[in-house]
Design a protein around this motif. Structure first.
Motif, mmCIF file in Angstrom:
data_model
loop_
_atom_site.group_PDB
_atom_site.id
_atom_site.type_symbol
_atom_site.label_atom_id
_atom_site.label_comp_id
_atom_site.label_asym_id
_atom_site.label_seq_id
_atom_site.Cartn_x
_atom_site.Cartn_y
_atom_site.Cartn_z
ATOM 1 N N ALA A 123 -1.698 -4.253 7.944
ATOM 2 C CA ALA A 123 -1.456 -3.431 9.134
ATOM 3 C C ALA A 123 -2.004 -4.105 10.388
ATOM 4 O O ALA A 123 -1.676 -3.707 11.505
ATOM 5 N N LEU A 124 -2.850 -5.105 10.202
ATOM 6 C CA LEU A 124 -3.522 -5.693 11.369
ATOM 7 C C LEU A 124 -2.557 -6.425 12.289
ATOM 8 O O LEU A 124 -2.702 -6.378 13.512
ATOM 9 N N GLY A 125 -1.583 -7.100 11.697
ATOM 10 C CA GLY A 125 -0.598 -7.796 12.521
ATOM 11 C C GLY A 125 0.106 -6.825 13.459
ATOM 12 O O GLY A 125 -0.004 -6.945 14.682
ATOM 13 N N PRO A 126 0.805 -5.844 12.893
ATOM 14 C CA PRO A 126 1.472 -4.844 13.727
ATOM 15 C C PRO A 126 0.511 -4.145 14.694
ATOM 16 O O PRO A 126 0.830 -3.960 15.863
ATOM 17 N N LEU A 127 -0.646 -3.802 14.182
ATOM 18 C CA LEU A 127 -1.613 -3.085 15.005
ATOM 19 C C LEU A 127 -2.024 -3.914 16.216
ATOM 20 O O LEU A 127 -2.108 -3.415 17.342
ATOM 21 N N SER A 128 -2.249 -5.227 15.983
ATOM 22 C CA SER A 128 -2.707 -6.035 17.100
ATOM 23 C C SER A 128 -1.552 -6.378 18.042
ATOM 24 O O SER A 128 -1.777 -6.756 19.184
ATOM 25 N N ARG A 129 -0.331 -6.234 17.553
ATOM 26 C CA ARG A 129 0.780 -6.414 18.478
ATOM 27 C C ARG A 129 0.899 -5.186 19.380
ATOM 28 O O ARG A 129 1.148 -5.297 20.575
ATOM 29 N N GLN A 130 0.649 -4.027 18.787
ATOM 30 C CA GLN A 130 0.728 -2.800 19.564
ATOM 31 C C GLN A 130 -0.480 -2.674 20.497
ATOM 32 O O GLN A 130 -0.356 -2.268 21.648
ATOM 33 N N TYR A 131 -1.643 -3.010 19.966
ATOM 34 C CA TYR A 131 -2.876 -2.957 20.755
ATOM 35 C C TYR A 131 -3.561 -4.314 20.698
ATOM 36 O O TYR A 131 -4.427 -4.544 19.850
ATOM 37 N N PRO A 132 -3.194 -5.204 21.598
ATOM 38 C CA PRO A 132 -3.692 -6.585 21.529
ATOM 39 C C PRO A 132 -5.216 -6.657 21.584
ATOM 40 O O PRO A 132 -5.809 -7.606 21.090
ATOM 41 N N GLU A 133 -5.847 -5.656 22.156
ATOM 42 C CA GLU A 133 -7.308 -5.700 22.250
ATOM 43 C C GLU A 133 -7.950 -5.564 20.875
ATOM 44 O O GLU A 133 -9.097 -5.968 20.688
ATOM 45 N N VAL A 134 -7.231 -4.974 19.944
ATOM 46 C CA VAL A 134 -7.799 -4.783 18.615
ATOM 47 C C VAL A 134 -8.169 -6.116 17.980
ATOM 48 O O VAL A 134 -9.252 -6.268 17.407
ATOM 49 N N GLY A 135 -7.295 -7.083 18.111
ATOM 50 C CA GLY A 135 -7.574 -8.398 17.561
ATOM 51 C C GLY A 135 -8.818 -8.991 18.185
ATOM 52 O O GLY A 135 -9.730 -9.447 17.491
ATOM 53 N N LEU A 136 -8.871 -8.967 19.493
ATOM 54 C CA LEU A 136 -10.031 -9.512 20.195
ATOM 55 C C LEU A 136 -11.307 -8.768 19.830
ATOM 56 O O LEU A 136 -12.358 -9.374 19.642
ATOM 57 N N ARG A 137 -11.196 -7.442 19.754
ATOM 58 C CA ARG A 137 -12.392 -6.667 19.428
ATOM 59 C C ARG A 137 -12.883 -6.999 18.030
ATOM 60 O O ARG A 137 -14.086 -7.103 17.790
ATOM 61 N N LEU A 138 -11.961 -7.166 17.111
ATOM 62 C CA LEU A 138 -12.345 -7.613 15.776
ATOM 63 C C LEU A 138 -13.100 -8.934 15.882
ATOM 64 O O LEU A 138 -14.134 -9.130 15.246
ATOM 65 N N GLY A 139 -12.563 -9.812 16.698
ATOM 66 C CA GLY A 139 -13.228 -11.091 16.911
ATOM 67 C C GLY A 139 -14.630 -10.901 17.440
ATOM 68 O O GLY A 139 -15.582 -11.511 16.960
ATOM 69 N N TRP A 140 -14.770 -10.039 18.395
ATOM 70 C CA TRP A 140 -16.088 -9.811 18.966
ATOM 71 C C TRP A 140 -17.056 -9.228 17.941
ATOM 72 O O TRP A 140 -18.214 -9.628 17.869
ATOM 73 N N LEU A 141 -16.544 -8.306 17.157
ATOM 74 C CA LEU A 141 -17.414 -7.713 16.145
ATOM 75 C C LEU A 141 -17.854 -8.765 15.130
ATOM 76 O O LEU A 141 -19.026 -8.837 14.752
ATOM 77 N N MET A 142 -16.906 -9.592 14.713
ATOM 78 C CA MET A 142 -17.240 -10.645 13.752
ATOM 79 C C MET A 142 -18.227 -11.628 14.363
ATOM 80 O O MET A 142 -19.137 -12.105 13.716
ATOM 81 N N SER A 143 -18.002 -11.912 15.645
ATOM 82 C CA SER A 143 -18.871 -12.847 16.331
ATOM 83 C C SER A 143 -20.286 -12.281 16.440
ATOM 84 O O SER A 143 -21.279 -12.999 16.319
ATOM 85 N N ARG A 144 -20.375 -10.982 16.638
ATOM 86 C CA ARG A 144 -21.695 -10.360 16.658
ATOM 87 C C ARG A 144 -22.362 -10.487 15.289
ATOM 88 O O ARG A 144 -23.550 -10.777 15.188
ATOM 89 N N ASP A 145 -21.572 -10.281 14.250
ATOM 90 C CA ASP A 145 -22.117 -10.452 12.906
ATOM 91 C C ASP A 145 -22.683 -11.844 12.725
ATOM 92 O O ASP A 145 -23.774 -12.012 12.163
ATOM 93 N N SER A 146 -21.944 -12.840 13.186
ATOM 94 C CA SER A 146 -22.475 -14.174 12.911
ATOM 95 C C SER A 146 -23.676 -14.441 13.803
ATOM 96 O O SER A 146 -24.617 -15.120 13.392
ATOM 97 N N SER A 147 -23.686 -13.859 14.980
ATOM 98 C CA SER A 147 -24.865 -14.007 15.821
ATOM 99 C C SER A 147 -26.102 -13.397 15.157
ATOM 100 O O SER A 147 -27.196 -13.980 15.165
ATOM 101 N N MET A 148 -25.935 -12.228 14.551
ATOM 102 C CA MET A 148 -27.056 -11.613 13.849
ATOM 103 C C MET A 148 -27.472 -12.472 12.675
ATOM 104 O O MET A 148 -28.654 -12.655 12.386
ATOM 105 N N SER A 149 -26.465 -12.984 12.016
ATOM 106 C CA SER A 149 -26.719 -13.816 10.870
ATOM 107 C C SER A 149 -27.511 -15.057 11.269
ATOM 108 O O SER A 149 -28.398 -15.516 10.542
ATOM 109 N N TYR A 150 -27.217 -15.592 12.433
ATOM 110 C CA TYR A 150 -27.943 -16.752 12.926
ATOM 111 C C TYR A 150 -29.410 -16.412 13.157
ATOM 112 O O TYR A 150 -30.302 -17.213 12.849
#
Lengths: 298, 298
Positions: A123-150
């Motif tokens: 569903a992520l493909g369609p979802l991010s096409r409809q709401y492009p910010e969703v993809g970026l926000r996922l990226g940001w959340l993942m990036s925060r995870d790796s920052s915490m992990s660091y």
DNA sequence: CGCTTACTTGAACCTTGTCAAGTCATGTGG
DNA sequence: CCACATGACTTGACAAGGTTCAAGTAAGCG
């Protein structure tokens, strides 16, 4: 308490009050958008404290929005050693994997009763096409995870046992408290055993016990049977030997999906971490070219 | 060699041959799309070996696509201790931050001469609206970073010095070699000192030296003055005490942006890691009961 | 009230860190 | 081609932080 005891298990997640709206995937969306997004869900899932949410090696084809409860991510070695990788709090996204149809490379277990809402990967493909910010926000959340992990990596790799334990407790305290902005309490239910703390910090439970004993003797904190009290926040920050700014940066919110900025949660200044400049991080001496400050609006 | 010695420093990055097209941000895009995407770039940047690419604490307003060279991410403590967080290889994305206008929480230094292409954060919104997959791909890349970080956490937190060193070398070897599919060489230029290995594994350089000495005595590998030879790959995997599958999963590619699947790179099976089932990871014993429960509305 | 889980404490041991003094490899200028 | 400088690697003796094993005690739960 992080567990939702008020709702019976049959009532589906209410998107309008969901934590993922505060600093998670759905931040900043209006109600009708939320309804749209929820249309992509395959359902909700509730797990009891102690149960596994995701198992290592099983194929993972959905992301899980943690709505309520504490969840640990961990890796278990064949000889029984365990490393806790992350403590997920409501708003976290789990199960987002690099490769489609990949196996889980770690497990996830609920520390308290927990609730997730499930969105299939496809569903992520369609979802991010409809709401492009969703993809970026996922990226940001993942990036925060790796920052915490660091930060955890640095803690385990280069800090003493004392520093590691203090750091972890401080982190969890700040992260937890940031979602109850009104409260000035310095006491909380931390759903961990000393063994868990050991598995997160790369120590044995026994040594964690000794360290906690010291910290108690010094009047810094008490932690026993899942009850934590911070007695001297400043000393704790000092022992943790970390830059509080870094911890703060995790509870600061990524840019919202739209303009619906919501300053009521997050951005609180927990305990008295705001005291003066307390740089604990060094700086390399290689000169680096200048940089310009710029603000960004996604 | 990972450094680009053939191009003079003035020639801009050629998107058609860029590593980011293989397993990075730009994977799967056709040439005219690439041109579009490149239009969002603010430029390229070249740094010499040893120089800082990003400094801790400086504001970061762009993402950096690593095009060529090795870059380390690290955190420096005020007393001089250092933790290396990650070894970035071409195709990696650096500087993608959770909060807009946030400060860097770690530094990045080039180990070899390196080249990055720079895309300002504020271009990401428009870019992801035009190419929604870009947001998702960024998410996948970040998610891979945190997955790697989790493996490092486990290594530092729960493995012996021997295992850690073996694990790191194996990882770097596999990741590096995956981009030269033809080569069956078991020898490479690893641009690290033993001190660097120590800073990545949470050990002292001196102890790393001892461990490397042991591994050499046992005929497993030699590493000195940045020259690595793997003498006995199987034994190395054994000592590393890790599931090779996990390492493999990082060089497997995320789903491409479009249908332009490109199987020519990646997916190679490095050394003889394919020998039989070698599960090194345990499994929890908590029965993860049933499944999806409720459905949800918004 | 009895069971289980979690916490506590002590002593011996071992892995890794620290300090110190080397040796070897590589690059540079003469 | 050699002498020298520098950074990287090597080795040994010793100390310390953390683990392991073992035997407790306290808290929570049915």
């Amino acid at each position: 308490m992080a567990t939702s005891t008020k709702k019976p298990a049959t009532i589906p997640v209410d998107c309008t009050t969901c934590q993922a709206r505060i600093d998670g995937l759905c931040q900043g969306y209006a109600l009708n958008d939320l309804r749209e997004i929820a249309g992509h869900k395959s359902g909700d899932r509730r797990v009891k404290a102690g149960q596994e949410l995701l198992s290592l090696g099983e194929p993972c084809d959905a992301i899980y929005n943690l709505v309520d409860g504490w969840v640990i991510l961990y890796i278990l070695l064949e000889d029984g050693r365990r490393q806790i990788l992350h403590f997920a709090l409501p708003g976290a996204v789990l199960g987002f994997h690099p490769a489609n149809g990949a196996m889980m490379t770690y497990g996830a277990q609920a520390l308290t009763d927990a609730v997730v809402c499930v969105i299939p990967h496809k569903a992520l493909g369609p979802l991010s096409r409809q709401y492009p910010e969703v993809g970026l926000r996922l990226g940001w959340l993942m990036s925060r995870d790796s920052s915490m992990s660091y930060a955890h990596l640095t803690s385990i790799g280069r800090h003493s046992a004392r520093e590691r334990v203090a750091h972890l407790i401080l982190e969890l305290f700040i992260r937890y408290r940031s979602r109850w902005p009104g409260h000035r309490i310095e006491e909380m239910h931390l759903p961990l055993t000393q063994e868990d703390i050991g598995d997160a910090t790369g120590l044995t439970g026994i040594h964690v016990n000794r360290v906690l004993g010291d910290l108690k003797t010094e009047g810094i904190l008490t932690f026993s049977y899942r009850r934590l009290s911070i007695l001297d926040p400043d000393k704790l920050v000092d022992v943790a030997g970390t830059d509080p700014e870094l911890l703060q940066s995790w509870i600061r919110q990524p840019a919202p999906a739209q303009s619906a900025r919501d300053e009521t949660v997050g951005g609180v200044s927990p305990i008295s971490l705001t005291k003066g400049p307390r740089r604990r991080l060094g700086r390399a001496n290689t000169g680096s070219g200048g940089a310009v400050v710029a603000r960004c609006q996604a």
